[in-house]
Design a protein around this motif. Structure first.
Motif, PDB file in Angstrom:
ATOM      1  N   ARG A  27       1.016  -1.312  -0.192  1.00 62.51           N
ATOM      2  CA  ARG A  27       0.042   0.066  -0.139  1.00 62.51           C
ATOM      3  C   ARG A  27       0.793   1.281   0.093  1.00 62.51           C
ATOM      4  O   ARG A  27       1.916   1.279   0.433  1.00 62.51           O
ATOM      5  N   VAL A  28       0.268   2.270  -0.738  1.00 64.97           N
ATOM      6  CA  VAL A  28       1.139   3.612  -0.771  1.00 64.97           C
ATOM      7  C   VAL A  28      -0.020   4.654  -0.418  1.00 64.97           C
ATOM      8  O   VAL A  28      -1.120   4.612  -0.542  1.00 64.97           O
ATOM      9  N   ASP A  29       0.629   5.699  -0.213  1.00 64.20           N
ATOM     10  CA  ASP A  29      -0.101   7.066  -0.028  1.00 64.20           C
ATOM     11  C   ASP A  29      -0.684   7.382  -1.442  1.00 64.20           C
ATOM     12  O   ASP A  29       0.228   8.103  -2.268  1.00 64.20           O
ATOM     13  N   GLN A  30      -1.788   7.345  -2.027  1.00 68.00           N
ATOM     14  CA  GLN A  30      -2.237   7.632  -3.366  1.00 68.00           C
ATOM     15  C   GLN A  30      -2.473   9.234  -3.611  1.00 68.00           C
ATOM     16  O   GLN A  30      -2.367   9.390  -4.824  1.00 68.00           O
ATOM     17  N   SER A  31      -2.207   9.775  -2.376  1.00 71.97           N
ATOM     18  CA  SER A  31      -2.277  11.502  -2.822  1.00 71.97           C
ATOM     19  C   SER A  31      -1.017  12.016  -3.244  1.00 71.97           C
ATOM     20  O   SER A  31      -0.945  13.113  -3.717  1.00 71.97           O
ATOM     21  N   VAL A  32       0.101  11.105  -3.055  1.00 74.32           N
ATOM     22  CA  VAL A  32       1.414  11.515  -3.665  1.00 74.32           C
ATOM     23  C   VAL A  32       1.569  11.221  -5.084  1.00 74.32           C
ATOM     24  O   VAL A  32       1.494  10.012  -5.631  1.00 74.32           O
ATOM     25  N   THR A  33       1.281  12.176  -5.852  1.00 73.43           N
ATOM     26  CA  THR A  33       1.156  11.938  -7.482  1.00 73.43           C
ATOM     27  C   THR A  33       2.423  12.281  -8.233  1.00 73.43           C
ATOM     28  O   THR A  33       2.596  12.467  -9.610  1.00 73.43           O
ATOM     29  N   THR A  34       3.504  12.939  -7.760  1.00 74.83           N
ATOM     30  CA  THR A  34       4.619  13.166  -8.300  1.00 74.83           C
ATOM     31  C   THR A  34       5.741  12.933  -7.284  1.00 74.83           C
ATOM     32  O   THR A  34       5.727  13.316  -6.068  1.00 74.83           O
ATOM     33  N   TRP A  35       6.786  12.564  -7.607  1.00 69.85           N
ATOM     34  CA  TRP A  35       8.042  12.254  -6.736  1.00 69.85           C
ATOM     35  C   TRP A  35       9.375  11.968  -7.676  1.00 69.85           C
ATOM     36  O   TRP A  35       9.114  11.796  -9.003  1.00 69.85           O
ATOM     37  N   ASN A  36      10.608  12.128  -6.941  1.00 66.87           N
ATOM     38  CA  ASN A  36      11.767  12.114  -7.643  1.00 66.87           C
ATOM     39  C   ASN A  36      12.729  11.420  -6.930  1.00 66.87           C
ATOM     40  O   ASN A  36      12.637  11.439  -5.646  1.00 66.87           O
ATOM     41  N   ARG A  47      18.484   8.363 -12.132  1.00 69.55           N
ATOM     42  CA  ARG A  47      17.766   9.634 -11.609  1.00 69.55           C
ATOM     43  C   ARG A  47      16.247   9.392 -12.138  1.00 69.55           C
ATOM     44  O   ARG A  47      16.292   9.448 -13.310  1.00 69.55           O
ATOM     45  N   ILE A  48      15.449   9.550 -11.106  1.00 66.28           N
ATOM     46  CA  ILE A  48      14.120   9.216 -11.758  1.00 66.28           C
ATOM     47  C   ILE A  48      13.065  10.257 -11.070  1.00 66.28           C
ATOM     48  O   ILE A  48      12.975  10.844  -9.990  1.00 66.28           O
ATOM     49  N   GLU A  49      12.144  10.905 -12.332  1.00 62.96           N
ATOM     50  CA  GLU A  49      11.384  12.046 -11.945  1.00 62.96           C
ATOM     51  C   GLU A  49      10.026  11.293 -12.341  1.00 62.96           C
ATOM     52  O   GLU A  49       9.816  10.854 -13.700  1.00 62.96           O
ATOM     53  N   ALA A  50       8.988  11.113 -11.614  1.00 67.17           N
ATOM     54  CA  ALA A  50       7.843  10.401 -12.223  1.00 67.17           C
ATOM     55  C   ALA A  50       6.567  11.339 -11.516  1.00 67.17           C
ATOM     56  O   ALA A  50       6.535  12.022 -10.778  1.00 67.17           O
ATOM     57  N   ILE A  51       5.675  11.053 -12.482  1.00 69.02           N
ATOM     58  CA  ILE A  51       4.372  11.723 -12.586  1.00 69.02           C
ATOM     59  C   ILE A  51       3.198  10.441 -12.421  1.00 69.02           C
ATOM     60  O   ILE A  51       3.327   9.738 -13.309  1.00 69.02           O
ATOM     61  N   THR A  52       2.600  10.307 -11.524  1.00 70.50           N
ATOM     62  CA  THR A  52       1.650   9.200 -10.894  1.00 70.50           C
ATOM     63  C   THR A  52       0.326   9.512 -10.726  1.00 70.50           C
ATOM     64  O   THR A  52      -0.019   9.583  -9.350  1.00 70.50           O
ATOM     65  N   PRO A  53      -0.470   9.936 -11.512  1.00 72.88           N
ATOM     66  CA  PRO A  53      -2.155  10.573 -11.271  1.00 72.88           C
ATOM     67  C   PRO A  53      -2.816   9.693 -10.451  1.00 72.88           C
ATOM     68  O   PRO A  53      -3.454   9.884  -9.522  1.00 72.88           O
ATOM     69  N   LEU A 113      -0.368   1.904 -14.301  1.00 70.80           N
ATOM     70  CA  LEU A 113       0.809   1.724 -15.078  1.00 70.80           C
ATOM     71  C   LEU A 113       0.672   2.717 -16.202  1.00 70.80           C
ATOM     72  O   LEU A 113       1.388   3.229 -16.520  1.00 70.80           O
ATOM     73  N   TYR A 114      -0.600   2.559 -16.672  1.00 67.89           N
ATOM     74  CA  TYR A 114      -0.955   3.390 -18.119  1.00 67.89           C
ATOM     75  C   TYR A 114      -0.787   4.917 -17.664  1.00 67.89           C
ATOM     76  O   TYR A 114      -0.143   5.747 -18.536  1.00 67.89           O
ATOM     77  N   THR A 116       1.228   6.393 -15.526  1.00 72.17           N
ATOM     78  CA  THR A 116       2.653   6.442 -15.197  1.00 72.17           C
ATOM     79  C   THR A 116       3.371   7.304 -16.186  1.00 72.17           C
ATOM     80  O   THR A 116       3.732   6.603 -17.171  1.00 72.17           O
ATOM     81  N   SER A 117       4.033   8.462 -15.771  1.00 72.78           N
ATOM     82  CA  SER A 117       5.096   8.753 -16.903  1.00 72.78           C
ATOM     83  C   SER A 117       6.149   9.190 -16.210  1.00 72.78           C
ATOM     84  O   SER A 117       6.372   9.581 -14.972  1.00 72.78           O
ATOM     85  N   VAL A 118       7.504   8.676 -16.590  1.00 71.46           N
ATOM     86  CA  VAL A 118       8.847   8.783 -15.915  1.00 71.46           C
ATOM     87  C   VAL A 118       9.800   9.427 -16.786  1.00 71.46           C
ATOM     88  O   VAL A 118       9.682   9.006 -18.149  1.00 71.46           O
ATOM     89  N   ILE A 119      10.606  10.012 -16.386  1.00 71.72           N
ATOM     90  CA  ILE A 119      12.120  10.677 -16.856  1.00 71.72           C
ATOM     91  C   ILE A 119      12.942   9.887 -16.110  1.00 71.72           C
ATOM     92  O   ILE A 119      13.233  10.216 -14.981  1.00 71.72           O
ATOM     93  N   VAL A 120      13.942   9.332 -16.940  1.00 72.42           N
ATOM     94  CA  VAL A 120      14.858   8.438 -16.425  1.00 72.42           C
ATOM     95  C   VAL A 120      16.175   9.053 -16.835  1.00 72.42           C
ATOM     96  O   VAL A 120      16.376   9.504 -17.889  1.00 72.42           O
ATOM     97  N   GLY A 121      17.054   9.599 -15.666  1.00 72.60           N
ATOM     98  CA  GLY A 121      18.449   9.765 -16.152  1.00 72.60           C
ATOM     99  C   GLY A 121      19.359   8.640 -15.640  1.00 72.60           C
ATOM    100  O   GLY A 121      19.369   8.218 -14.598  1.00 72.60           O
ATOM    101  N   ARG A 122      20.292   8.598 -16.830  1.00 65.24           N
ATOM    102  CA  ARG A 122      21.364   7.587 -16.359  1.00 65.24           C
ATOM    103  C   ARG A 122      22.854   8.447 -16.525  1.00 65.24           C
ATOM    104  O   ARG A 122      23.293   9.177 -17.110  1.00 65.24           O
ATOM    105  N   LYS A 123      23.543   8.224 -15.103  1.00 68.23           N
ATOM    106  CA  LYS A 123      24.554   9.264 -14.830  1.00 68.23           C
ATOM    107  C   LYS A 123      26.027   8.599 -15.373  1.00 68.23           C
ATOM    108  O   LYS A 123      26.117   7.520 -15.508  1.00 68.23           O
ATOM    109  N   SER A 124      26.865   9.542 -16.013  1.00 71.95           N
ATOM    110  CA  SER A 124      28.214   9.142 -16.296  1.00 71.95           C
ATOM    111  C   SER A 124      29.110  10.362 -16.363  1.00 71.95           C
ATOM    112  O   SER A 124      28.773  11.561 -16.040  1.00 71.95           O
TER     113      SER A 124
END
Length: 464
Positions: A27-36, A47-53, A113-114, A116-124
């Motif tokens: 279970r998660v707090d469904q009111s949290v709809t953006t996180w990184n 590095r993960i930036e997500a929008i989860t309505p 899952l549908y 959910t939008s994510v921006i993924v950053g890979r560090k180098s």
């Protein structure tokens, strides 16, 4: 999970499994709809930036995604990235029980899952400088979605089990699977793990222990602060993180996936240490059985690992020899020799191997089941023959409960009311309808039969 897997192996895209987007929380707090978040595991930094309505993916969402990825592979990785299936097929592959609650849970999971939008950053790091570079890409689990759901007397919306469910995988996800960047998960192990957190942790561990050359690490060590984020645990309290991981560790240890799982140190210095079990390691139960028969520890361990399928036969042979000869001087030696040199031993005619026993028992149970089904069908046919000449009211009263069982999942309240009206008026024969549905069930044609019934109840529905 209550059911056996329909396939021994399940397919899962490797990079998405490492992103930690799906939380291992039930279970998660469904009111949290953006996180990184940002974390490093096995020298890979994300590095993960997500929008989860609809709330962060969690719980059975791991099972949902893996099942749909597997169907994508099974169907030949279609070029358009669409997976055409049914909720029934997905639920079966997930191993969930066949009930309305799970079709509701699957609907909610697919929607999370549908959306959910994510921006993924890979560090180098740039060679010869102190600069850090991030390669970023926007990814989606699913990019297209078509499904049919229904509500029944105010109950929660649930997917219709036999209706077509079409899901288009995200472009990066599908292309990566098609290119071979995926891992194969042990379907039997996944279906032995009863709780979603344990299944999610197994998937995450498998992804991070894999090296770029395909080799699998025997051990994995991760700072707990990093591992919390990699597994999607949303709390930063060390005691709650330990508790959440601890329950999953117990299941993975009990199922011999992990040989050791400990969290050492306190606070920010805590580190999770994992030692993975040897896949060819001997089953402890078989080792114990051989030890009880007198086989030495080292030899029992080796034999149980080399001949697990024949240990039971060897022990039964020992009991047979004891019964025939009144005793065996060196039982451990006899069992070990039987396993190592089976050609030396001619089994007596009255010796029935465990495999033959299981086969005979399965055949016997199958014959009993067929006989019982035939008897039940005969009784049903006799009852229907007797009712065939009765009035529409009597037919409806007699068949109402049977029709409810056959149609409850497929007709809404309005359709059921229309059916009752037509049956009571004699426009639809309740007995004839029961026969048609039972025959359709026997030949796996129930969805088509129900489709024809719905069009009869509502002529405005399009013909198929």
């Amino acid at each position: 999970m209550a059911k056996k897997p329909k396939t021994p192996n399940l397919h899962d895209e490797l990079n998405f499994a490492r992103f930690g987007v799906i939380s291992m929380h039930s279970r998660v707090d469904q009111s949290v709809t953006t996180w990184n978040t940002e974390f490093t595991v096995n020298a890979r930094t994300f590095r993960i930036e997500a929008i989860t309505p609809q709330g962060r993916p969690h719980g059975i969402d791991t099972d949902t995604l893996v099942s749909l990825e597997t169907l994508f592979v099974v169907k030949g990785c279609p070029d358009d990235n669409w997976v055409h299936t049914t909720a029934y097929e997905v639920r079966e592959l997930m191993g969930l029980a066949n009930n309305g609650e799970n079709y509701h849970r699957l609907r909610q999971s697919i929607r999370r899952l549908y959306f959910t939008s994510v921006i993924v950053g890979r560090k180098s790091s740039l060679a010869g400088t102190q600069r850090v570079r991030w390669d970023n890409v926007g990814v989606r689990f699913f990019e297209g979605l078509r499904y049919r759901d229904s509500e029944d007397d105010g109950e929660l919306s649930a997917l219709e089990s036999e209706a077509t469910l079409s899901i288009r995988l995200g472009e990066q996800l599908a292309d990566s699977i098609r290119a071979g960047s995926s891992q194969v998960l042990d379907g039997q192990l996944l279906h032995r793990l009863e709780q979603p957190p344990a299944r999610a942790l197994y998937r995450t561990l498998q992804a991070h222990r894999r090296q770029d050359d395909g080799q699998m690490l025997r051990e994995l060590q991760v700072p707990l602060t990093e591992w919390r984020q990699a597994t999607g645990l949303t709390t930063d309290r060390s005691d709650l993180v330990r508790r959440a991981l601890g329950a999953a560790h117990e299941e993975l240890l009990a199922n011999h996936y992990l040989e050791r799982a400990v969290i050492e140190g306190r606070g920010k210095a805590a580190v999770a240490h994992y030692t993975f079990a040897d896949v060819d390691a001997a089953d402890p139960t078989l080792v114990r059985l051989l030890r009880n028969a007198g086989v030495t520890v080292a030899r029992a361990t080796a034999l149980a690992g080399q001949h697990p399928e024949r240990v039971e036969e060897a022990l039964r042979f020992l009991e047979h020899r004891r019964a025939m000869q009144g005793g065996v001087r060196n039982p451990g030696g006899l069992v070990a020799d039987f396993l190592e040199h089976p050609a030396k031993y001619d089994l007596p005619a009255d010796f029935v191997t465990p495999e033959r026993q299981r086969e005979e028992r399965t055949n016997r149970l199958g014959q009993q089941k067929v006989a019982a089904e035939q008897a039940a069908q005969a009784r049903t046919e006799a009852q229907l023959d007797q009712l065939g000449a009765a009035s529409p009211e009597v037919q409806w009263a007699a068949q109402r409960s049977t029709l409810q069982v056959l149609l409850k999942k497929h007709l809404n309240a309005g359709q059921w009311g229309q059916l009752e009206h037509l049956a009571r008026s004699g426009e639809i024969g309740a007995v004839a309808l029961t026969r048609e549905l039972l025959e359709a069930t026997a030949r796996s044609g129930l969805p088509e039969q129900i489709g024809r019934l719905k069009r009869r109840l509502n002529p405005l529905l399009p013909a198929e």
